[in-house]
Write an enzyme that holds these catalytic residues in place. Structure first.
Site, mmCIF file in Angstrom:
data_model
loop_
_atom_site.group_PDB
_atom_site.id
_atom_site.type_symbol
_atom_site.label_atom_id
_atom_site.label_comp_id
_atom_site.label_asym_id
_atom_site.label_seq_id
_atom_site.Cartn_x
_atom_site.Cartn_y
_atom_site.Cartn_z
ATOM 1 N N HIS A 1 0.777 -1.226 0.000
ATOM 2 C CA HIS A 1 0.000 0.000 0.000
ATOM 3 C C HIS A 1 0.817 1.289 0.000
ATOM 4 C CE1 HIS A 1 -3.613 2.149 0.240
ATOM 5 N NE2 HIS A 1 -4.171 1.596 1.301
ATOM 6 N N TYR A 34 -14.325 6.502 9.947
ATOM 7 C CA TYR A 34 -13.347 7.056 9.010
ATOM 8 C C TYR A 34 -13.661 6.567 7.602
ATOM 9 C CZ TYR A 34 -9.019 7.756 6.459
ATOM 10 O OH TYR A 34 -8.106 8.127 5.517
#
Length: 828
Positions: A382, A513
């Site tokens: 990532h 979130y």
């Protein structure tokens, strides 16, 4: 054995400085860098170049379109300090008690009077001439992350099955995906891949240059990114054993047909089966990539101990591969099993030996995973890429596999690419150059240190896998079309579902979130959407109270409208999270440069979380930040707990900073019809990781947690979706269809009718169930039995009430009323 040397990883500072050179001088803020300039730069290309699929007969390819607009993209703006402070307070207010919020207001007031303006000016000075004001801090946060990347950082995509059943066997599916992936690599390298756009606005394409031939390299002082830009080979993992062969020539043209690749893969599978799986597990060195990063760094030193050794060469080949192809021997059956397999692999111990697919991975690189039954997915490192970038790769690869098969039926079927490689079967083999197309097996020297380290790494990985659970929802009843027909933003609609279902289970409002993409800016990544607002709190309490359908839907509409407004603001890089994190990093750099003494022996006494169960938080980068984490994405970042001194700016010392950055519901919307599921691990010990895909007529959700009743939460979401549809149908005007996909015949059926003999019999519903006609309309009756509280029994509500120390007084009253209502209903 032919060896290709891996490009040694260099400091990220060097690459960022190189990027900044293009932005030096007047170009940084000059008129040449703007959304209009970026849009204009792509319009100089023909429609054939912009959309090859629609112009597949075009014989000419014009390279350069992929990155044509890069130097015209506007720089990521630094928000105004006052604006960020107001948004910060607004995000915290619904999560805090009145006293906590009063304290946070005081801390913001102090911050604006003292440290804030000075830090803002230092940030602006730091950003002068830089490509992106937060990029260095962002990468440092990822690369300084020391915990295992598996389950903590790497997300996954689960692809839909190949629509041609005969091609859903492992070797055929894998070969097809590899050839399509190589075509994508070629399009990127030749700069023929049309740029991503958002309503005609080109997006930053930089991340595509970091997708292939790239590896995360651990060192003693954090990780680095290494890349071989000339990589020509792939590495195949099968039963934990490593194989490789070349697939591209020096011009990035394919040198193997799909049939050639399939033949190689079949040979690899047969060779890997020659070694008993229990024996092969003893040399499954991919497990080491799941270790703590410092431990893995030390083990890599062991592999590189002797320059030119077999181990060093093998490691270079793995690091420099275009990507990893993992061929699993298992056939996961359920959605949860498939998601687990794509995220972390399965754990299965036989006779004391780990034989699960968790040993068949290499987590420092992009991985394509194919099961024995042809189920396929992608797991990606990532650091340099976000989900939006890998989604483009996954969807293009999936599309190309279908189109290539179509061309075997009809040679005039379109192509996804502006140009294609010359047919390898018709080329002179000498034109391929110095390549190795025959599979080679990597033979590692299993010195005692490696054997011992592998055994302990596997047991720690097995522990980590056992600590997490997964549940999936493939909701088929409606999707984007229904939501938009009712006037809702699909993403906002689903976000409200997450909060309402959680509140129904636990009676609490928790921090949520969601990332917003900021790729309209140069090297943009994401901004944090703070989904909990006063409007969402009003909605969930109204939904769970004794209120009318009209009141519930009205509060839902207001909550969705506010969420949409916040999302648009964050997409313009006007959120507070990235801004405040950059301010923190500026403050930290000043302290490091001054050489200030640490406050305590561990260096972060003043920043210890105020939560009593802070020790249970997961140090995860795929989430919102807490002060114990190096990074949090799905995605939010926070400070590293070192070199902090007593004088901390009031903003970061306040308990609100921990409150906002301890994410319980970490969510991310990423997907399209090419994907079946998308997900990631939980970001805190008491939280859920929720990846979701909103399709035209369905919703796919993958939830993970550390055994927090994940399946029950998924069931709650499903029942909420059905209940909210019932409420919407109750309010809709008779004689109209709520779903744009509904037929005219169904619309006619919804209208009031006179009783006729033809109405007798059982109505056949779309889900295969039957219904006896009643006096109520179809819209109102096909959800019978799914009342507002129908999916929560009184026993669960009583259990929630017992946890009164965790429920606010007002919320306890709501629970009591719900219990009373349920008990009354039970009497009938």
């Amino acid at each position: 054995m032919a060896v290709r040397t891996f490009t040694q990883p260099s400091s990220l500072n060097e690459s960022l400085v190189a990027s900044a050179v293009k932005m030096s001088g007047s170009e940084v803020n000059g008129p040449a860098r703007s959304e209009a300039s970026a849009r204009e730069s792509t319009q100089t290309f023909s429609s054939e170049a912009m959309n090859p699929l629609a112009h597949h007969t075009n014989p000419d390819s014009r390279p350069g379109i992929t990155f044509a607009h890069q130097d015209k993209l506007p720089a990521l703006p630094i928000p105004e300090l006052d604006s960020s402070c107001k948004k910060y307070l607004a995000a915290l207010k619904p999560l805090q008690s009145p006293k906590e919020h009063h304290d946070t207001i005081a801390s913001i007031h102090d911050f604006l009077k003292a440290d804030g303006p000075a830090l803002q000016e230092k940030l602006k000075k730091y950003a002068t001439g830089k490509a992106n004001y937060i990029e260095q801090f962002w990468y440092d946060s990822y690369l300084n992350f020391d915990n295992p990347v598996v389950l903590n950082l790497n997300p996954f995509f689960l692809l839909e099955d190949d629509p041609t059943p005969a091609r859903n066997n492992q070797v055929t599916r894998a070969a097809s995906l590899v050839v399509s992936a190589l075509s994508f690599v070629r399009a990127v390298r030749r700069e023929e891949l049309p740029p991503d756009t958002l309503r005609g606005q080109p997006l930053c394409m930089y991340q595509y240059s970091r997708l292939f031939g790239t590896a995360r390299i651990p060192t003693e002082n954090g990780c680095q990114i290494g890349q071989d830009p000339t990589s020509k080979h792939v590495v195949v993992l099968c039963h934990g054993q490593f194989y490789w062969f070349d697939v591209l020539d020096d011009n990035s043209d394919l040198i193997m047909t799909e049939k050639d690749v399939a033949l190689n893969l079949q040979v690899i599978v047969e060779d890997a089966q020659e070694v008993p799986i229990q024996e092969a597990a003893k040399g499954a060195l991919g497990v080491l990539s799941t270790e703590n990063r410092k431990v893995w760094s030390g083990l890599r030193d062991v592999l590189h101990r002797e320059e030119g050794s077999n181990n060093s060469d093998c490691l270079n080949i793995v690091d420099s591969a275009l990507f990893i192809l993992c061929l699993d021997y298992t056939e996961p059956q359920t959605g949860a099993e498939l998601c687990m397999n794509m995220l972390c692999g399965s754990s299965k111990v036989e006779r004391g030996v780990q034989v699960g697919t968790c040993t068949n991975r290499w987590y420092d690189k992009l991985q394509i995973i194919v099961c024995k039954n042809g189920s396929a997915g992608i797991n990606f490192e990532h650091t340099g890429v976000d989900g939006h970038t890998v989604l483009r790769f996954a969807s293009d690869v999936y599309t190309d596999t279908i189109l290539r098969f179509a061309r075997t039926i009809n040679g005039n079927a379109p192509s996804l690419w502006a140009s294609t490689s010359p047919d390898p079967a018709k080329r002179d083999p000498d034109s391929f150059g110095d390549v190795q197309t025959t599979p080679h097996k990597l033979e590692w020297d299993m010195v005692p240190e490696l054997s011992t380290a592998l055994r302990f790494a596997e047991t720690r990985l097995a522990d980590l896998i056992q600590q997490n659970e997964f549940a999936t929802l493939e909701f088929p009843h409606y999707g984007k079309n229904f939501m938009t027909s009712m006037g809702f933003s699909p993403d906002a609609f689903v976000q409200m579902a997450f909060q309402a279902a959680y509140y129904g289970l636990y009676g609490r409002i928790e921090c949520v979130y969601e990332p917003a993409m900021t790729k309209i800016y140069y090297h943009g990544r994401t901004e944090a959407i703070r989904s909990v607002t006063e409007a969402t709190v009003d909605f969930v309490r109204t939904f769970w109270g004794e209120n009318t359908a009209a009141a519930k839907i009205e509060t839902l509409r207001k909550a969705c409208q506010q969420h949409t407004a916040i999302t648009k603001d964050c997409a313009k890089a006007q959120g507070c999270d990235r801004h405040f994190y950059a301010l923190y990093c500026i403050w930290q750099r000043a302290i490091d440069e001054d050489g200030a003494e640490l406050l305590s022996s561990d260096g972060y006494e003043s920043t210890r979380p105020s939560s009593p169960d802070a020790s249970d938080k997961v140090n995860s980068p795929v989430a919102s930040p807490n002060r114990n984490s190096m990074l949090s994405e799905n995605e939010s970042v926070s400070p590293s707990p070192h070199n902090q001194v007593q004088h901390m700016p009031a903003l970061f010392a306040d308990s609100g900073w921990d409150k906002l950055n301890t994410t319980v519901l970490s969510t991310s919307n990423c997907g399209n019809p090419s994907l079946r599921q998308f997900g990631f691990g939980p970001t805190s010990g008491d939280g859920f990781g929720i990846g979701y895909i909103i399709k035209d007529g369905s919703i796919s959700i993958c939830a993970s947690s550390k055994h927090r009743q994940t399946s029950r939460y998924i069931d709650a979401l499903e029942s909420y979706f059905l209940e909210i549809r019932k409420l919407l149908r109750q309010l809709k005007r008779r004689g109209t269809s709520a779903d744009k996909m509904a037929s005219r015949a169904r619309e006619a059926e919804d209208r009031p009718k006179n009783t006729r003999m033809k109405s007798r019999g059982r109505i056949l519903l779309s889900d295969g169930k039957t219904q006896t006609p009643t006096d109520t309309s179809v819209a109102e009756s096909d959800d019978d039995g799914l009342g507002g509280y129908g999916f929560f029994d009184s026993g669960m509500l009583l259990s929630a009430l017992k946890a009164k120390d965790e429920i606010e007084p007002v919320e306890r009253d709501v629970v009591k009323r719900n219990i009373g209502r349920r008990l009354k209903l039970a009497e009938f």
